[in-house]
Motif scaffolding. Structure first.
Motif, PDB file in Angstrom:
ATOM      1  N   ARG A   1       0.763  -1.126  -0.089  1.00 41.02           N
ATOM      2  CA  ARG A   1       0.093   0.187  -0.143  1.00 41.02           C
ATOM      3  C   ARG A   1       0.597   1.108  -0.135  1.00 41.02           C
ATOM      4  O   ARG A   1       0.296   2.091  -0.580  1.00 41.02           O
ATOM      5  CB  ARG A   1      -1.029  -0.225   0.973  1.00 41.02           C
TER       6      ARG A   1
ATOM      7  N   ILE B   1      -8.843   4.103  -8.079  1.00 46.88           N
ATOM      8  CA  ILE B   1      -8.989   3.092  -6.724  1.00 46.88           C
ATOM      9  C   ILE B   1      -9.474   2.081  -6.332  1.00 46.88           C
ATOM     10  O   ILE B   1      -8.753   1.102  -6.255  1.00 46.88           O
ATOM     11  CB  ILE B   1     -10.364   4.191  -5.939  1.00 46.88           C
TER      12      ILE B   1
ATOM     13  N   PHE C   1      -6.333   0.179  -8.267  1.00 46.67           N
ATOM     14  CA  PHE C   1      -5.560  -0.485  -7.387  1.00 46.67           C
ATOM     15  C   PHE C   1      -6.278  -1.656  -5.933  1.00 46.67           C
ATOM     16  O   PHE C   1      -5.235  -2.333  -5.663  1.00 46.67           O
ATOM     17  CB  PHE C   1      -5.212   0.713  -6.152  1.00 46.67           C
ATOM     18  N   THR C   2      -7.629  -1.541  -5.820  1.00 41.94           N
ATOM     19  CA  THR C   2      -8.176  -2.542  -4.770  1.00 41.94           C
ATOM     20  C   THR C   2      -8.268  -3.982  -5.591  1.00 41.94           C
ATOM     21  O   THR C   2      -8.129  -4.817  -5.496  1.00 41.94           O
ATOM     22  CB  THR C   2     -10.056  -2.024  -4.949  1.00 41.94           C
TER      23      THR C   2
ATOM     24  N   LEU D   1     -12.963  -7.336  -7.171  1.00 46.23           N
ATOM     25  CA  LEU D   1     -13.061  -6.891  -6.694  1.00 46.23           C
ATOM     26  C   LEU D   1     -12.889  -7.809  -4.825  1.00 46.23           C
ATOM     27  O   LEU D   1     -12.741  -7.413  -4.003  1.00 46.23           O
ATOM     28  CB  LEU D   1     -13.485  -5.241  -6.212  1.00 46.23           C
TER      29      LEU D   1
ATOM     30  N   THR E   1     -12.120 -10.120  -1.622  1.00 49.75           N
ATOM     31  CA  THR E   1      -9.937 -10.119  -1.317  1.00 49.75           C
ATOM     32  C   THR E   1     -10.106 -11.152  -1.095  1.00 49.75           C
ATOM     33  O   THR E   1      -9.093 -11.905  -1.393  1.00 49.75           O
ATOM     34  CB  THR E   1     -10.137  -9.132  -0.138  1.00 49.75           C
TER      35      THR E   1
ATOM     36  N   ALA F   1     -10.942  -0.063   1.462  1.00 53.07           N
ATOM     37  CA  ALA F   1     -10.120   0.285   0.601  1.00 53.07           C
ATOM     38  C   ALA F   1     -10.331   1.910   0.293  1.00 53.07           C
ATOM     39  O   ALA F   1      -8.803   2.534   0.481  1.00 53.07           O
ATOM     40  CB  ALA F   1      -9.953  -0.651  -0.640  1.00 53.07           C
ATOM     41  N   LEU F   2     -10.859   2.500   0.266  1.00 51.35           N
ATOM     42  CA  LEU F   2     -11.406   4.117  -0.720  1.00 51.35           C
ATOM     43  C   LEU F   2     -10.722   4.815   1.045  1.00 51.35           C
ATOM     44  O   LEU F   2      -9.929   5.087   1.508  1.00 51.35           O
ATOM     45  CB  LEU F   2     -12.588   3.906  -0.695  1.00 51.35           C
TER      46      LEU F   2
ATOM     47  N   ILE G   1      -7.337   4.804   1.388  1.00 48.26           N
ATOM     48  CA  ILE G   1      -6.544   5.229   0.612  1.00 48.26           C
ATOM     49  C   ILE G   1      -6.998   6.840   1.044  1.00 48.26           C
ATOM     50  O   ILE G   1      -5.757   7.488   0.269  1.00 48.26           O
ATOM     51  CB  ILE G   1      -6.976   4.844  -0.493  1.00 48.26           C
TER      52      ILE G   1
END
Lengths: 486, 523
Positions: free
Chosen positions: A174, A205, A208-209, A301, A303, B9-10, B13
Motif C-alpha cells: 500500500r 481506486i 488499486f483495489t 474486487l 478479497t 479500501a477507499l 486510501i
C-alpha cells in the motif's frame, strides 16, 4: 457395601451436578476486569512501545506513508483494546489457546514466536490476523463452529497469515503504491480532466483495489494451504465442508423459531395485540424490490476466493471423516451468552431478544435468558423515553430476516408505550428472580432507578450507576452501569 | 476471513497526502446531493437521494439515484446520464416511481459576457422519469417549456460573470393516481399544464389550465382535483374547485367556493378523508366587511372571520358537495365564542391556520391564540395630554392604545352534525407584547403545525412545532403526550414528518459532534 457406596457416590455426584448447575447459573461469565481495557493493558502498552516502524525505504515519501499505515495498524489494535472489544474470560480463552499451543508444538519451525490471542466479543463469524503475532478470534465463530477442528482450521489460517507476513507485506504494498509515480500520475490525470472526474477517480481506486484484491485472494489461498499443512502436522482433522458452511454465516437471523412469535411472550401476562406484530407500513419496505445487489462485489474486487472454490481446491486434502470433535458444550454456551450480553450492551435489542428465543427453542431453561429478556424490555423502555426506540431496535430489511424476526421487530417497534411499560414491569415480577444472584438483582434495581426515578437528571443516574459499581466492583454488568456513570 | 468491501479500501486510501486531498476535495466539490421524500396517497413511503456525481461532457452530467425505504434502509441505486436536472418531486404507485425534474441547459449557467448569454440557445423541459423497483428506467418524457424571469432580467452579474437564474411560474406538483398512474401540474411563462401518465410512463392526456395565481393538486380514487386561487376582493379568499376524470381528462364543472351568502372562504385544508378517501375542504369563512383586515392584532380582534366550514366532495357538481357552515358572527356560538371570535374558555382570540380530519368524521381547526390588552400608560398619557392638540394624536398614532401578544394554541372541533366546540388548549411559548397596530404574522410564522395519524389504531396526533419546544398532542387522548425541547444543553432536536404514525427525530450534539436520527412511533 459396594452397592451402598456406589449409591452414596451416585447421590453425591447427583447433588454436585445440581449444585454445580446452580452455581454455573449464578457464576458470572467473566469479571468486569477481564475486559481488554484492564486485562490487556500491559500488552497494549507493550504494543505501543515495541511496534516501531522499521526504516525500509530510502524514498522519504514512501517511508512516511509506510509509517502512517504502520501507526494506523497500531492505533487500530490499541484503540480496540481500550474500547473493550476483547475479553479474557479464562474458559474460552484457554480453549482457543490450547488449540494454538497444539499447533505451535507441532509446527515449531513455522510458529517460532508466541502469539498474542485476543477473543473478540463480536457476533460476526470471523477471525483475523493483523501481523505482529496478533490473532483475534470472534465469539461469533465459536458459536457458529460445529467442531473443534473447524475452529482449529480458522485459527491455523489466521496464524498462516502472520507466518507468511501477509499483513506486513500488504502494508508495504500500500505504501509503495500510494507514493508511486503511477498513482500520482493517475490522480493528476483526474485533476487535469474536464469531465468525468469522479468516474476516473473511482477507476484509479478500483484499479488499486483490484490489484490488492488479487493479492489478497492469493494470500488467502496460501493461508488455506499452509493451514492444512499445520493441521496435518498437529494430527487435527481437516474437513473442507466448512468452506461451504461459511456461505451461510450471514443468515443467523433467517433461522425461524419453532413456535409463533407471540408464544415467547406469553409468560408476561399482558394481552398482546395482533397488530403489533403485523407490518402496517404503506412503505417501500413491504414491496418486492429487486435491484442488482449493490453490496455484492464484482468478482474482481473480492478479497477472498469464493467459498465453493476454496472447497474444491482443498477437497483432496480432507482427512477421513468421523474424526471431528464437537465444540465443548459449556464453552459454546458461554460464548453465546457473552455474545448476547455484548449485543445487548451495544443496544441492538431485536437481535438480542431473537437470540434469546433461539436458545429457548433448544430447550434451554437457564433463567439467565429470562434475566436478559427483562434487560431488553428495560432497555427498550428507556430508549422509548429518549426518543431512540428506532435505533435500539435496529430495523433490518425483510430479505435478511425470518418471518419470526420480522414479527418481533414489528412488535418492538409498534407496542404502545403504556403496554411496553406493562411488559417491562411484568418482567420485573417474574418468579425466576428468586434464584438469581445479587449482582443481577442489583442490575435490575439500577435499571428501575434509571427508568422510574421521578427526577430524570443525569446526576441521579450517575449516583445509581455508582452505587451499583461500588456494590459489585467485579461484576461484568459494571460495563452497563459505566454508560450512566460517564 | 470475511470479505472486505470497497469502501474500506477507499478509507484506507483516504489516509492522505496533500495531492490526494486536493483530488478528493476537488472531485467532491462537483458532487451535490439532495434528499426527497417519496409519497403515495399523501403518505410518506420512502426516501430518495438524488446525486449529481460529475460533469460527463459539455452538456451532460452523471447522476445517481439512491432509494431508501421508510426506515432509511437502502433498497438500491440507479445510475444514468442526462443534461442538467433539478429534481422537483417523486411519487410512487404500483411498484413504479415517477420522478419529475426541471431540465435546463441554461439555468444556473455562467457566461463570460452578456453577448454570450443573449446568443445562447436555451433549452428547458419538464422531464419525467419512470423507474421500476428492479432499478430499470422504463420511460422518460421531456416537454419543452419557457422559464419565466418573473419580471426581471433572469441573470445575476457577480465576479465578472453573468449567471442565468430563473424558474417555473408554478412549481411542479406530482401525485399518484391510485391503480392508474400519475398526474403532474406545472406552470411556465406560457401557461399551466396538467398532464397524466400511465404506469408505463406513457402520456395519456394533457390539458391547458388557466394561468391563475396558484393551484393545489389532489388525487382521489379515479379523479384529479385542483384547488384554484384566483384574484378577488379578499386577499385570503378567491378559491375555485376544478376536477377532471383521470382516464380521459374530461373536465367537470368548476365550483366556486363560497358560502350560501356568497362570502369568500379561506381554505386551510384540501385533503382526502382518511376513512372514505374522498376529498374534503375546510377552513374559515371570511367576513364580507372585515375580511381584508388581517394586518395586525387590533384588526384581527374585530373578527375578520365569521365562522368555519367543511365541504365533503362526493361528486363533481356543487350539488354533490355536502357543505357545513358554522358561524359565530351571528352570536349563535355565545358564550363560548363571541361575535368577533373571542373565546371565553381561553380568554383570547385565535387565528386558525391549520385543519385536519380524524377517523370519526370530525374536523379540527387549530391556530395560535393571541390576547389584546389596553396600553394603560399610553391611554393615561393621551388623556393627560389631551389639552395639547398635537401631543395626544402623536401618542395615539405612534404608540397606540392596545398591545397584543401570541400565546398558546387553540384546537376546535366541528363534529359530523356541524356542532362547533372548543376542544383543547396546547401550552406554548408566549411572544412578547407588541403594539396592537403591528403585524402578528412574524410570531404566527414561528409556529408550524402538522398531523400524524395511524390508520390501524385510528389515532390522530397534532405536532405543534414552536420556537422553544415541539408539543405532540394526542387528539384521541385530548392531551399533550410528549414535549421535546429544541435545545437541551448542547443538543438541538428537530422533529419532522416520517412514515405513517411516526415522526423523525434529528438530534444534533455540537459538543460530541454527532447527529443522531431516529424514526419514532407515536403510540
Amino acid at each position: 457395601m459396594k452397592t451402598t457406596l456406589s449409591g452414596i457416590s451416585g447421590l453425591v455426584i447427583f447433588f454436585s451436578c445440581i449444585t454445580g448447575n446452580l452455581t454455573a447459573q449464578n457464576r458470572q461469565l467473566y469479571a468486569y476486569q477481564d475486559l481488554s481495557k484492564f486485562s490487556f493493558a500491559k500488552q497494549k502498552d507493550s504494543i505501543k512501545k515495541n511496534w516501531v516502524c522499521p526504516e525500509l525505504y530510502k524514498d522519504k515519501a514512501t517511508q512516511k506513508k509506510y509509517r502512517e499505515i504502520w501507526d494506523g495498524r497500531t492505533d487500530f489494535i490499541t484503540s480496540a483494546i481500550e474500547a473493550n472489544n476483547y475479553v479474557n474470560d479464562g474458559d474460552i480463552y484457554n480453549y482457543i489457546n490450547q488449540i494454538i499451543t497444539e499447533l505451535t508444538k507441532a509446527n515449531p519451525t513455522l510458529l517460532k514466536q508466541k502469539q498474542l490471542l485476543l477473543i473478540d466479543r463480536s457476533a460476526s463469524v470471523n477471525a483475523y490476523a493483523i501481523g505482529g503475532n496478533v490473532i483475534a478470534v470472534n465469539l461469533g465463530l465459536i458459536t457458529f463452529a460445529q467442531s473443534r477442528e473447524e475452529i482449529a482450521l480458522v485459527v491455523a489460517h489466521e496464524l498462516s497469515h502472520n507466518i507468511l507476513n501477509h499483513p506486513e507485506n500488504s502494508m508495504k504494498e500500500r505504501a509503495v503504491w500510494l507514493t508511486s509515480d503511477e498513482y500520482k500520475n493517475s490522480l493528476n490525470a483526474v485533476l487535469d480532466s474536464k469531465y468525468e472526474r469522479f468516474s476516473k477517480l473511482t477507476k484509479v481506486i478500483e484499479g488499486f483495489t483490484f490489484s490488492r484484491s488479487k493479492h489478497s485472494r492469493y494470500h488467502e489461498s496460501e493461508a488455506d494451504s499452509l493451514a492444512i499443512v499445520m493441521l496435518k502436522n498437529s494430527n487435527i482433522a481437516f474437513d473442507p465442508e466448512v468452506f461451504l458452511r461459511l456461505d451461510s454465516t450471514d443468515n443467523e437471523y433467517k433461522q425461524p423459531l419453532k413456535n409463533e412469535t407471540k408464544n415467547y411472550l406469553s409468560s408476561y401476562s399482558i394481552p398482546l395485540e395482533d397488530w403489533w406484530f403485523a407490518k402496517r407500513s404503506k412503505g417501500l419496505s413491504s414491496r418486492n424490490y429487486n435491484f442488482k445487489d449493490t453490496t455484492t462485489l464484482n468478482d474482481s474486487l473480492k478479497t477472498h476466493p469464493d467459498c465453493v472454490e476454496r472447497y474444491r481446491k482443498t477437497q483432496s486434502m480432507a482427512t477421513a471423516k468421523g474424526r471431528l470433535t464437537p465444540v465443548n458444550a459449556a464453552i459454546k454456551e458461554k460464548a453465546n451468552k457473552m455474545l448476547i450480553w455484548n449485543i445487548y450492551d451495544n443496544m441492538d435489542l431485536t437481535a438480542c431478544l431473537y437470540r434469546v428465543f433461539l436458545e429457548k427453542d433448544k430447550g434451554n431453561t437457564d433463567p439467565w435468558y429470562d434475566f436478559m429478556e427483562h434487560n431488553i424490555f428495560a432497555g427498550l423502555y428507556y430508549s422509548n423515553k429518549q426518543l431512540n426506540r428506532f435505533n435500539a431496535i435496529g430495523i433490518r430489511p425483510k430479505e435478511y430476516i425470518s418471518k419470526n424476526y420480522y414479527e418481533l421487530q414489528n412488535m418492538l417497534e409498534q407496542i404502545p408505550a403504556e403496554n411496553l411499560e406493562q411488559l417491562y414491569k411484568s418482567a420485573t415480577n417474574q418468579n425466576f428472580w428468586a434464584g438469581m444472584s445479587p449482582e443481577t438483582k442489583g442490575l435490575k434495581m439500577l435499571m428501575t432507578a434509571i427508568n422510574f426515578e421521578s427526577d430524570d437528571s443525569e446526576k441521579k443516574k450517575y449516583n445509581a450507576a455508582k452505587e451499583f459499581i461500588d456494590n459489585n466492583p467485579t461484576s461484568m454488568y459494571c460495563e452497563f452501569a459505566d454508560h450512566f456513570k460517564k | 476471513m470475511k470479505k472486505l468491501i470497497v469502501c474500506t479500501a477507499l478509507c484506507i486510501i483516504a489516509i492522505s497526502s496533500k495531492a490526494q486531498s486536493k483530488v478528493f476535495k476537488e472531485v467532491s466539490e462537483d458532487i451535490s446531493s439532495e434528499m426527497k421524500i417519496i409519497t403515495q396517497d399523501e403518505a410518506l413511503v420512502g426516501y430518495l437521494v438524488f446525486t449529481q456525481l460529475e460533469k460527463a461532457s459539455e452538456d451532460s452530467f452523471n447522476y445517481k439515484i439512491t432509494l431508501m425505504d421508510e426506515n432509511l434502509n437502502d433498497i438500491g441505486t440507479v445510475n444514468f446520464r442526462e443534461e442538467k436536472l433539478d429534481l422537483e418531486a417523486v411519487s410512487f404507485e404500483q411498484d413504479v416511481l415517477c420522478l419529475a425534474y426541471l431540465k435546463s441547459n441554461i439555468n444556473g449557467k455562467e457566461f463570460k459576457n452578456k453577448k454570450d448569454y443573449t446568443s445562447f440557445e436555451a433549452k428547458n423541459f419538464i422531464f419525467t422519469q419512470f423507474l421500476t423497483l428492479n432499478g430499470k428506467i422504463i420511460k422518460t418524457n421531456a416537454t419543452k417549456i419557457h422559464l419565466t424571469g418573473a419580471g426581471y432580467e433572469p441573470w445575476a452579474y457577480t465576479r465578472g460573470k453573468f449567471t442565468y437564474y430563473s424558474g417555473l411560474k408554478h412549481h411542479i406538483q406530482l401525485k399518484n393516481i391510485s391503480q392508474k398512474g400519475f398526474t403532474c401540474y406545472y406552470g411556465d411563462a406560457d401557461g399551466c399544464d396538467l398532464v397524466t401518465y400511465d404506469l408505463a410512463g406513457k402520456e395519456l392526456w394533457r390539458k391547458n389550465i388557466d394561468n391563475e395565481k396558484a393551484y393545489s393538486l389532489l388525487t382521489s380514487k379515479g379523479d384529479i382535483y385542483m384547488l384554484q386561487k384566483v384574484g378577488g376582493q379578499y386577499a385570503e379568499g378567491g378559491y375555485n374547485l376544478l376536477s377532471f376524470n383521470a382516464e380521459d381528462g374530461k373536465a367537470y364543472d368548476k365550483v366556486v367556493l363560497n358560502d350560501k351568502q356568497g362570502n369568500a372562504l379561506k381554505i386551510l385544508s384540501f385533503a382526502n378523508d382518511p376513512v372514505t378517501g374522498t376529498p374534503y375542504l375546510s377552513g374559515s369563512i371570511i367576513d364580507k366587511n372585515k375580511g381584508n383586515n388581517t394586518g395586525n392584532g387590533k384588526q384581527l380582534a374585530k373578527g375578520p372571520y365569521s365562522g368555519v366550514f367543511v365541504m365533503d366532495i362526493k361528486g363533481h357538481s356543487k350539488n354533490d358537495i355536502k357543505q357545513t357552515f358554522t358561524y359565530w358572527n351571528d352570536g349563535s356560538q355565545k358564550p363560548a365564542i363571541s361575535k368577533s371570535g373571542y373565546m371565553s374558555e381561553t380568554k383570547s382570540y385565535a387565528v386558525m391556520s391549520s385543519s385536519f380530519r380524524d377517523y370519526y368524521g370530525n374536523t379540527y381547526f387549530t391556530g395560535s391564540e393571541f390576547i389584546k390588552k389596553p396600553k394603560v400608560g399610553a391611554i393615561v398619557a393621551s388623556i393627560i395630554c389631551f389639552p395639547l392638540i398635537t401631543v395626544t394624536p402623536i401618542i395615539l398614532a405612534t404608540t397606540g392604545t392596545t398591545k397584543c401578544k401570541v400565546t398558546d394554541v387553540a384546537l376546535m372541533k366541528l363534529n359530523t352534525k356541524g356542532v362547533l366546540s372548543f376542544e383543547s388548549e396546547i401550552p406554548c411559548t408566549d411572544s412578547k407584547f407588541i403594539r396592537g397596530n403591528f403585524p402578528l404574522d412574524g410570531f404566527f410564522g414561528e409556529r408550524s403545525f402538522y398531523g400524524v395519524d395511524n390508520a390501524d389504531t385510528k389515532a390522530n396526533y397534532m405536532i405543534v412545532d414552536d420556537s422553544k419546544d415541539v408539543m405532540i398532542y394526542s387528539v384521541n387522548q385530548k392531551k399533550v403526550v410528549r414535549t421535546v425541547s429544541h435545545k437541551d444543553g448542547k443538543i438541538r432536536t428537530y422533529i419532522f414528518p416520517a412514515k405513517e404514525g411516526h415522526i423523525m427525530v434529528v438530534e444534533n450534539n455540537k459538543k460530541e459532534k454527532y447527529t443522531r436520527l431516529s424514526i419514532e412511533a407515536l403510540n
